[in-house]
Design a protein around this motif. Sequence first.
Motif, PDB file in Angstrom:
ATOM      1  N   ARG A 107      77.694  80.726 -50.975  1.00 11.61           N
ATOM      2  CA  ARG A 107      77.188  82.070 -51.240  1.00 11.61           C
ATOM      3  C   ARG A 107      78.269  83.104 -51.550  1.00 11.61           C
ATOM      4  O   ARG A 107      78.006  84.071 -52.264  1.00 11.61           O
ATOM      5  CB  ARG A 107      76.363  82.563 -50.039  1.00 11.61           C
ATOM      6  CG  ARG A 107      75.005  81.916 -49.915  1.00 11.61           C
ATOM      7  CD  ARG A 107      74.098  82.391 -51.043  1.00 11.61           C
ATOM      8  NE  ARG A 107      72.733  81.904 -50.879  1.00 11.61           N
ATOM      9  CZ  ARG A 107      72.248  80.847 -51.502  1.00 11.61           C
ATOM     10  NH1 ARG A 107      73.036  80.150 -52.317  1.00 11.61           N
ATOM     11  NH2 ARG A 107      70.999  80.469 -51.337  1.00 11.61           N
ATOM     12  N   TYR A 108      79.468  82.947 -51.029  1.00 11.08           N
ATOM     13  CA  TYR A 108      80.476  83.990 -51.152  1.00 11.08           C
ATOM     14  C   TYR A 108      81.569  83.568 -52.121  1.00 11.08           C
ATOM     15  O   TYR A 108      82.011  82.414 -52.126  1.00 11.08           O
ATOM     16  CB  TYR A 108      81.079  84.320 -49.786  1.00 11.08           C
ATOM     17  CG  TYR A 108      80.066  84.866 -48.809  1.00 11.08           C
ATOM     18  CD1 TYR A 108      79.556  86.152 -48.954  1.00 11.08           C
ATOM     19  CD2 TYR A 108      79.612  84.089 -47.747  1.00 11.08           C
ATOM     20  CE1 TYR A 108      78.621  86.651 -48.063  1.00 11.08           C
ATOM     21  CE2 TYR A 108      78.673  84.576 -46.856  1.00 11.08           C
ATOM     22  CZ  TYR A 108      78.172  85.866 -47.019  1.00 11.08           C
ATOM     23  OH  TYR A 108      77.238  86.343 -46.136  1.00 11.08           O
ATOM     24  N   PHE A 171      72.675  74.256 -50.515  1.00 12.13           N
ATOM     25  CA  PHE A 171      72.625  75.713 -50.469  1.00 12.13           C
ATOM     26  C   PHE A 171      72.733  76.317 -51.874  1.00 12.13           C
ATOM     27  O   PHE A 171      72.084  77.324 -52.172  1.00 12.13           O
ATOM     28  CB  PHE A 171      73.754  76.258 -49.588  1.00 12.13           C
ATOM     29  CG  PHE A 171      73.412  76.290 -48.124  1.00 12.13           C
ATOM     30  CD1 PHE A 171      72.338  77.024 -47.658  1.00 12.13           C
ATOM     31  CD2 PHE A 171      74.176  75.581 -47.207  1.00 12.13           C
ATOM     32  CE1 PHE A 171      72.023  77.059 -46.317  1.00 12.13           C
ATOM     33  CE2 PHE A 171      73.871  75.607 -45.854  1.00 12.13           C
ATOM     34  CZ  PHE A 171      72.783  76.349 -45.405  1.00 12.13           C
ATOM     35  N   ARG A 172      73.539  75.718 -52.716  1.00 14.00           N
ATOM     36  CA  ARG A 172      73.690  76.243 -54.074  1.00 14.00           C
ATOM     37  C   ARG A 172      72.427  76.056 -54.902  1.00 14.00           C
ATOM     38  O   ARG A 172      72.212  76.781 -55.877  1.00 14.00           O
ATOM     39  CB  ARG A 172      74.873  75.561 -54.760  1.00 14.00           C
ATOM     40  CG  ARG A 172      76.229  76.019 -54.223  1.00 14.00           C
ATOM     41  CD  ARG A 172      77.377  75.238 -54.831  1.00 14.00           C
ATOM     42  NE  ARG A 172      78.663  75.737 -54.340  1.00 14.00           N
ATOM     43  CZ  ARG A 172      79.823  75.125 -54.534  1.00 14.00           C
ATOM     44  NH1 ARG A 172      79.862  73.991 -55.219  1.00 14.00           N
ATOM     45  NH2 ARG A 172      80.940  75.640 -54.056  1.00 14.00           N
ATOM     46  N   ARG A 177      68.283  85.016 -54.916  1.00 13.54           N
ATOM     47  CA  ARG A 177      67.358  86.150 -54.963  1.00 13.54           C
ATOM     48  C   ARG A 177      66.364  86.128 -53.803  1.00 13.54           C
ATOM     49  O   ARG A 177      65.813  87.175 -53.443  1.00 13.54           O
ATOM     50  CB  ARG A 177      66.612  86.160 -56.290  1.00 13.54           C
ATOM     51  CG  ARG A 177      65.718  84.959 -56.540  1.00 13.54           C
ATOM     52  CD  ARG A 177      64.976  85.085 -57.867  1.00 13.54           C
ATOM     53  NE  ARG A 177      64.111  83.931 -58.116  1.00 13.54           N
ATOM     54  CZ  ARG A 177      64.491  82.851 -58.742  1.00 13.54           C
ATOM     55  NH1 ARG A 177      65.746  82.762 -59.169  1.00 13.54           N
ATOM     56  NH2 ARG A 177      63.649  81.853 -58.939  1.00 13.54           N
ATOM     57  N   TYR A 178      66.126  84.954 -53.222  1.00 18.02           N
ATOM     58  CA  TYR A 178      65.236  84.895 -52.072  1.00 18.02           C
ATOM     59  C   TYR A 178      65.809  85.702 -50.912  1.00 18.02           C
ATOM     60  O   TYR A 178      65.106  86.506 -50.278  1.00 18.02           O
ATOM     61  CB  TYR A 178      65.011  83.448 -51.640  1.00 18.02           C
ATOM     62  CG  TYR A 178      64.295  82.586 -52.647  1.00 18.02           C
ATOM     63  CD1 TYR A 178      63.583  83.150 -53.704  1.00 18.02           C
ATOM     64  CD2 TYR A 178      64.345  81.197 -52.559  1.00 18.02           C
ATOM     65  CE1 TYR A 178      62.933  82.364 -54.634  1.00 18.02           C
ATOM     66  CE2 TYR A 178      63.693  80.404 -53.485  1.00 18.02           C
ATOM     67  CZ  TYR A 178      62.993  80.988 -54.522  1.00 18.02           C
ATOM     68  OH  TYR A 178      62.351  80.202 -55.437  1.00 18.02           O
ATOM     69  N   TRP A 189      71.803  89.821 -43.267  1.00 18.92           N
ATOM     70  CA  TRP A 189      72.030  88.534 -43.925  1.00 18.92           C
ATOM     71  C   TRP A 189      71.634  87.386 -43.013  1.00 18.92           C
ATOM     72  O   TRP A 189      71.098  86.375 -43.473  1.00 18.92           O
ATOM     73  CB  TRP A 189      73.490  88.403 -44.350  1.00 18.92           C
ATOM     74  CG  TRP A 189      74.439  88.144 -43.206  1.00 18.92           C
ATOM     75  CD1 TRP A 189      75.123  89.055 -42.481  1.00 18.92           C
ATOM     76  CD2 TRP A 189      74.754  86.852 -42.662  1.00 18.92           C
ATOM     77  NE1 TRP A 189      75.868  88.432 -41.509  1.00 18.92           N
ATOM     78  CE2 TRP A 189      75.669  87.087 -41.603  1.00 18.92           C
ATOM     79  CE3 TRP A 189      74.382  85.550 -42.961  1.00 18.92           C
ATOM     80  CZ2 TRP A 189      76.192  86.043 -40.839  1.00 18.92           C
ATOM     81  CZ3 TRP A 189      74.898  84.518 -42.196  1.00 18.92           C
ATOM     82  CH2 TRP A 189      75.795  84.770 -41.154  1.00 18.92           C
ATOM     83  N   PHE A 190      71.861  87.559 -41.699  1.00 15.59           N
ATOM     84  CA  PHE A 190      71.505  86.487 -40.777  1.00 15.59           C
ATOM     85  C   PHE A 190      69.992  86.362 -40.644  1.00 15.59           C
ATOM     86  O   PHE A 190      69.460  85.250 -40.571  1.00 15.59           O
ATOM     87  CB  PHE A 190      72.135  86.734 -39.409  1.00 15.59           C
ATOM     88  CG  PHE A 190      71.876  85.641 -38.415  1.00 15.59           C
ATOM     89  CD1 PHE A 190      72.557  84.440 -38.490  1.00 15.59           C
ATOM     90  CD2 PHE A 190      70.928  85.800 -37.418  1.00 15.59           C
ATOM     91  CE1 PHE A 190      72.305  83.417 -37.587  1.00 15.59           C
ATOM     92  CE2 PHE A 190      70.666  84.790 -36.514  1.00 15.59           C
ATOM     93  CZ  PHE A 190      71.362  83.595 -36.595  1.00 15.59           C
TER      94      PHE A 190
END
Length: 285
Positions: A107-108, A171-172, A177-178, A189-190
């Motif tokens: 994600r980052y 994860f990718r 967008r969800y 975020w958590f």
Amino acid sequence: MRKLSYSIESPAVPPRQRNWWVYLLLAVVCALNVLPYLWVVLTGFMDGASASAPTPQWLFTPSLEAFQFLIVDKGILKNFFNSVIVSFSSTFLSVTIGMFCAYALARYEFVGRDDVSFWVLTNRMMPPVAVLIPIFVIFQTVGLLDSLIGLIILYTAMQLPFVVWMLTGYFRDIPRRYEESAMVDGDTWFAAFRKVTLPVMMPSITATAIFVMILSWNEFAFATFLTSNNAKTMPPAVMAYSIGADIRWNVLGAAVVLITAPIILFVLLLQRQFISGLSQGVIRK
């Protein structure tokens, strides 16, 4: 008025082909894989005379002599529970920690992200024998030899690269967008991870946990050299009955049943999630 009638012909459906040779090939492969294990299981329920007979004994009177010897006389249940504690604890820790590591890599954006991913994977490529002596010295220095805590820490570190490598790709595949939609509604975020991403990822996490559980349960090298009596797990305990000049085959068969039955039941109970997790990454969203 004159009514017009229309007839719509359905397209011809080709007859379903029955590839009997595929089923025959699958049956042969399954038989080649199952029959040796089935024979070992049957040997575990033989008495000493039937198991040591020069010709195979397909018809015999079932006996629990070998199981009584292992459980009552040798106390193998202690090794069994050691394996349960170490495997479940290391699986939980490695999957939990690796899940967040994989989430961060997926994600980052940060400098050297691909290098970190490759470095994590290379830690799994190293054979255990290459680091066996250094780990033995470290465990001896910090007092973790022959301890369940030491094995849990070691197995967790061993399985982390595999967990991170498996879950990063999953994860990718989940659109960002969800989570962004959940954070627009006011979630952190958590909270977005817990409410949105985690339920979608559960089949993949379950499949990864099954792999990690099997690897931890069957680990042999470190369990042999880093334990003696208190923390010995099932693989080194079973090995003791497969060496020597006088091998009791029914005892060895019973030991194989005790070490493989829990994993087989564990996979059978979670096979639906296991198959769903393996196929999750095939569908691109």
